[in-house]
Design a protein around this motif. Structure first.
Motif, PDB file in Angstrom:
ATOM      1  N   MET A   1     -76.337  70.870  11.822  1.00  0.00           N
ATOM      2  CA  MET A   1     -77.472  70.483  10.984  1.00  0.00           C
ATOM      3  C   MET A   1     -78.118  71.692  10.304  1.00  0.00           C
ATOM      4  SD  MET A   1     -79.068  67.563  13.501  1.00  0.00           S
ATOM      5  CE  MET A   1     -80.629  67.568  12.677  1.00  0.00           C
ATOM      6  N   GLY A   2     -78.301  72.770  11.034  1.00  0.00           N
ATOM      7  CA  GLY A   2     -78.959  73.944  10.487  1.00  0.00           C
ATOM      8  C   GLY A   2     -78.147  74.639   9.408  1.00  0.00           C
ATOM      9  N   ILE A   3     -76.860  74.792   9.646  1.00  0.00           N
ATOM     10  CA  ILE A   3     -76.014  75.465   8.662  1.00  0.00           C
ATOM     11  C   ILE A   3     -75.825  74.581   7.430  1.00  0.00           C
ATOM     12  CG2 ILE A   3     -73.719  76.454   8.241  1.00  0.00           C
ATOM     13  CD1 ILE A   3     -73.752  77.276  11.248  1.00  0.00           C
ATOM     14  N   LEU A   4     -75.761  73.259   7.622  1.00  0.00           N
ATOM     15  CA  LEU A   4     -75.725  72.351   6.468  1.00  0.00           C
ATOM     16  C   LEU A   4     -76.988  72.515   5.619  1.00  0.00           C
ATOM     17  CD1 LEU A   4     -74.302  68.961   7.815  1.00  0.00           C
ATOM     18  CD2 LEU A   4     -73.355  70.368   5.991  1.00  0.00           C
ATOM     19  N   ALA A   5     -78.136  72.574   6.253  1.00  0.00           N
ATOM     20  CA  ALA A   5     -79.399  72.721   5.525  1.00  0.00           C
ATOM     21  C   ALA A   5     -79.433  74.044   4.769  1.00  0.00           C
ATOM     22  CB  ALA A   5     -80.584  72.629   6.484  1.00  0.00           C
ATOM     23  N   ARG A   6     -79.045  75.112   5.428  1.00  0.00           N
ATOM     24  CA  ARG A   6     -79.044  76.426   4.783  1.00  0.00           C
ATOM     25  C   ARG A   6     -78.081  76.446   3.600  1.00  0.00           C
ATOM     26  NH1 ARG A   6     -77.277  81.682   8.001  1.00  0.00           N
ATOM     27  NH2 ARG A   6     -75.858  82.189   6.347  1.00  0.00           N
ATOM     28  N   GLY A   7     -76.911  75.862   3.773  1.00  0.00           N
ATOM     29  CA  GLY A   7     -75.948  75.779   2.669  1.00  0.00           C
ATOM     30  C   GLY A   7     -76.478  74.955   1.512  1.00  0.00           C
ATOM     31  N   GLY A   8     -77.195  73.885   1.837  1.00  0.00           N
ATOM     32  CA  GLY A   8     -77.793  73.054   0.788  1.00  0.00           C
ATOM     33  C   GLY A   8     -78.837  73.811  -0.016  1.00  0.00           C
ATOM     34  N   VAL A   9     -79.650  74.600   0.655  1.00  0.00           N
ATOM     35  CA  VAL A   9     -80.669  75.398  -0.033  1.00  0.00           C
ATOM     36  C   VAL A   9     -79.996  76.420  -0.943  1.00  0.00           C
ATOM     37  CG1 VAL A   9     -82.513  77.090   0.284  1.00  0.00           C
ATOM     38  CG2 VAL A   9     -82.470  75.030   1.694  1.00  0.00           C
TER      39      VAL A   9
ATOM     40  N   VAL B   1     -85.807  75.053  10.044  1.00  0.00           N
ATOM     41  CA  VAL B   1     -86.318  75.263  11.406  1.00  0.00           C
ATOM     42  C   VAL B   1     -85.179  75.058  12.409  1.00  0.00           C
ATOM     43  CG1 VAL B   1     -87.827  74.293  13.188  1.00  0.00           C
ATOM     44  CG2 VAL B   1     -88.735  74.756  10.902  1.00  0.00           C
ATOM     45  N   ILE B   2     -84.387  74.015  12.186  1.00  0.00           N
ATOM     46  CA  ILE B   2     -83.242  73.762  13.069  1.00  0.00           C
ATOM     47  C   ILE B   2     -82.274  74.946  13.017  1.00  0.00           C
ATOM     48  CG2 ILE B   2     -81.162  72.322  13.335  1.00  0.00           C
ATOM     49  CD1 ILE B   2     -82.979  69.927  12.500  1.00  0.00           C
ATOM     50  N   PHE B   3     -82.043  75.499  11.819  1.00  0.00           N
ATOM     51  CA  PHE B   3     -81.178  76.674  11.715  1.00  0.00           C
ATOM     52  C   PHE B   3     -81.770  77.845  12.502  1.00  0.00           C
ATOM     53  CE2 PHE B   3     -79.897  80.669   9.778  1.00  0.00           C
ATOM     54  CZ  PHE B   3     -78.524  80.584   9.960  1.00  0.00           C
ATOM     55  N   GLY B   4     -83.079  78.001  12.437  1.00  0.00           N
ATOM     56  CA  GLY B   4     -83.738  79.058  13.196  1.00  0.00           C
ATOM     57  C   GLY B   4     -83.556  78.886  14.696  1.00  0.00           C
ATOM     58  N   VAL B   5     -83.687  77.655  15.175  1.00  0.00           N
ATOM     59  CA  VAL B   5     -83.492  77.387  16.606  1.00  0.00           C
ATOM     60  C   VAL B   5     -82.034  77.661  16.991  1.00  0.00           C
ATOM     61  CG1 VAL B   5     -83.542  75.586  18.383  1.00  0.00           C
ATOM     62  CG2 VAL B   5     -85.411  75.742  16.716  1.00  0.00           C
ATOM     63  N   TYR B   6     -81.110  77.203  16.144  1.00  0.00           N
ATOM     64  CA  TYR B   6     -79.691  77.482  16.394  1.00  0.00           C
ATOM     65  C   TYR B   6     -79.453  78.998  16.474  1.00  0.00           C
ATOM     66  CZ  TYR B   6     -74.930  78.680  15.249  1.00  0.00           C
ATOM     67  OH  TYR B   6     -73.693  79.278  15.255  1.00  0.00           O
ATOM     68  N   SER B   7     -80.131  79.753  15.635  1.00  0.00           N
ATOM     69  CA  SER B   7     -79.953  81.205  15.607  1.00  0.00           C
ATOM     70  C   SER B   7     -80.314  81.844  16.946  1.00  0.00           C
ATOM     71  CB  SER B   7     -80.773  81.825  14.476  1.00  0.00           C
ATOM     72  OG  SER B   7     -80.278  81.389  13.226  1.00  0.00           O
ATOM     73  N   PHE B   8     -81.296  81.281  17.646  1.00  0.00           N
ATOM     74  CA  PHE B   8     -81.625  81.790  18.980  1.00  0.00           C
ATOM     75  C   PHE B   8     -80.451  81.564  19.941  1.00  0.00           C
ATOM     76  CE2 PHE B   8     -86.057  81.440  17.518  1.00  0.00           C
ATOM     77  CZ  PHE B   8     -86.508  82.702  17.882  1.00  0.00           C
TER      78      PHE B   8
END
Length: 130
Positions: free
Chosen positions: A56-64, A112-119
């Motif tokens: 979910m996080g990487i999809l969101a970042r790619g979309g941005v 935010v989900i990408f940020g949590v994944y990053s942890f």
């Protein structure tokens, strides 16, 4: 864009940014990010959580990234340097669309989900070569 070739340079950069964004989304769907993590050291619940957050996080970042690149392409196509936007300008443009507030909430949650994944990635990332 007033310089010779400036319009083409903006277009190429926009295409590159879209390509990077699409590449991120493809990598997310293929779950390639898992290759860089010590999944065997996680319990089953943590593994599922990391996979979901990563997707979910990487999809969101790619979309941005993709939307940012599209605005650069539009700027080059219309020859309007005001159309070229950074991330803040891109988010402002999204806000003016009919579903803008909802899209901004989705983008914010995704980042935010990408940020949590990053942890999780920082904790379990493979650091040794090979």
């Amino acid at each position: 864009m007033s310089h010779t070739g400036g319009r083409w340079l903006v277009l190429l950069i926009g295409l590159g940014v879209v390509g990077v964004g699409v590449g991120m989304m493809v990598q997310a769907v293929l779950k390639k990010f898992i290759d860089n993590l010590h999944m065997a050291k996680m319990n089953a619940h943590t593994r599922r959580t990391v996979e979901t957050l990563g997707l979910m996080g990487i999809l969101a970042r790619g979309g941005v990234f993709s939307v940012l690149g599209v605005f650069l392409i539009i700027a080059a196509a219309t020859f309007d340097s005001k159309e070229a936007q950074g991330l803040d300008g891109t988010l402002r443009k999204i806000a003016t669309t009919p579903f803008g507030p909802w899209l901004l909430v989705a983008v914010a949650l995704g980042l935010v989900i990408f940020g949590v994944y990053s942890f999780f990635e920082a904790r379990w990332r493979k650091t040794e070569p090979g």
